[in-house]
Design a protein around this motif. Structure first.
Motif, PDB file in Angstrom:
ATOM      1  N   GLY A 155     -35.487 -20.136  -5.000  1.00  0.00           N
ATOM      2  CA  GLY A 155     -35.096 -20.341  -3.769  1.00  0.00           C
ATOM      3  C   GLY A 155     -34.282 -18.729  -3.611  1.00  0.00           C
ATOM      4  O   GLY A 155     -34.554 -17.971  -2.448  1.00  0.00           O
ATOM      5  N   THR A 156     -33.503 -18.607  -4.675  1.00  0.00           N
ATOM      6  CA  THR A 156     -32.854 -17.135  -4.488  1.00  0.00           C
ATOM      7  C   THR A 156     -33.778 -16.055  -4.578  1.00  0.00           C
ATOM      8  O   THR A 156     -33.593 -15.215  -3.697  1.00  0.00           O
ATOM      9  CB  THR A 156     -31.771 -17.284  -5.768  1.00  0.00           C
ATOM     10  N   THR A 165     -36.817 -16.062  -3.442  1.00  0.00           N
ATOM     11  CA  THR A 165     -37.456 -15.936  -2.097  1.00  0.00           C
ATOM     12  C   THR A 165     -36.554 -15.512  -0.831  1.00  0.00           C
ATOM     13  O   THR A 165     -37.071 -14.657  -0.252  1.00  0.00           O
ATOM     14  CB  THR A 165     -37.814 -17.678  -1.760  1.00  0.00           C
ATOM     15  N   THR A 166     -35.303 -15.812  -1.032  1.00  0.00           N
ATOM     16  CA  THR A 166     -34.326 -15.263   0.009  1.00  0.00           C
ATOM     17  C   THR A 166     -34.171 -14.145  -0.094  1.00  0.00           C
ATOM     18  O   THR A 166     -34.438 -13.144   0.990  1.00  0.00           O
ATOM     19  CB  THR A 166     -32.913 -16.170  -0.263  1.00  0.00           C
ATOM     20  N   ILE A 167     -34.114 -13.391  -1.336  1.00  0.00           N
ATOM     21  CA  ILE A 167     -34.064 -11.989  -1.580  1.00  0.00           C
ATOM     22  C   ILE A 167     -35.363 -10.990  -0.995  1.00  0.00           C
ATOM     23  O   ILE A 167     -35.170  -9.986  -0.435  1.00  0.00           O
ATOM     24  CB  ILE A 167     -33.721 -11.559  -3.076  1.00  0.00           C
ATOM     25  N   ALA A 226     -37.202 -12.037   1.081  1.00  0.00           N
ATOM     26  CA  ALA A 226     -37.487 -12.094   2.491  1.00  0.00           C
ATOM     27  C   ALA A 226     -36.341 -11.309   3.296  1.00  0.00           C
ATOM     28  O   ALA A 226     -36.814 -10.668   4.423  1.00  0.00           O
ATOM     29  CB  ALA A 226     -36.874 -13.709   3.033  1.00  0.00           C
ATOM     30  N   SER A 227     -35.280 -11.179   2.782  1.00  0.00           N
ATOM     31  CA  SER A 227     -34.321 -10.459   3.087  1.00  0.00           C
ATOM     32  C   SER A 227     -34.649  -8.797   3.108  1.00  0.00           C
ATOM     33  O   SER A 227     -34.408  -8.129   3.937  1.00  0.00           O
ATOM     34  CB  SER A 227     -32.856 -10.539   2.477  1.00  0.00           C
ATOM     35  N   TYR A 228     -35.346  -8.614   2.238  1.00  0.00           N
ATOM     36  CA  TYR A 228     -35.945  -7.134   1.988  1.00  0.00           C
ATOM     37  C   TYR A 228     -36.909  -6.764   2.810  1.00  0.00           C
ATOM     38  O   TYR A 228     -36.849  -5.885   3.535  1.00  0.00           O
ATOM     39  CB  TYR A 228     -36.410  -6.830   0.380  1.00  0.00           C
ATOM     40  N   LYS A 231     -37.183  -8.239   6.053  1.00  0.00           N
ATOM     41  CA  LYS A 231     -36.480  -8.169   7.231  1.00  0.00           C
ATOM     42  C   LYS A 231     -35.890  -6.961   7.524  1.00  0.00           C
ATOM     43  O   LYS A 231     -35.779  -6.350   8.398  1.00  0.00           O
ATOM     44  CB  LYS A 231     -35.678  -9.393   7.215  1.00  0.00           C
TER      45      LYS A 231
END
Length: 78
Positions: A17-18, A20-22, A24-26, A28
């Motif tokens: 999850g971490t 994936t979040t990183i 996705a943030s990159y 974005k």
């Protein structure tokens, strides 16, 4: 399942999850940077168009004055 298998699975889910979040943030952030660059280019073009529009306006005003002068000359001759 006992408690010894749940903990590693939970840790892996949290890590996944971490990551994936990183990621996705990159992406974005990259999209936001591209949008900002495009907006800067649009602002630059808008400024150029504004200057050109003012130039054309001044030229049209000058032409209008010339036409009035020619009309005045024609009325005085005719």
């Amino acid at each position: 399942m006992n408690g010894s298998t749940i903990i590693p699975i939970a840790v892996l889910v949290i890590i996944f999850g971490t990551v994936t979040t990183i990621v996705a943030s990159y992406f974005k952030l990259q999209r936001h940077r591209a949008d900002a660059a495009a907006l800067a280019e649009y602002r630059k073009l808008a400024e150029q168009i504004s200057v050109q529009q003012e130039t054309v306006s001044a030229q049209l005003a000058e032409l209008g004055d010339r036409v009035k002068a020619v009309e005045k000359l024609l009325h005085s001759v005719g």
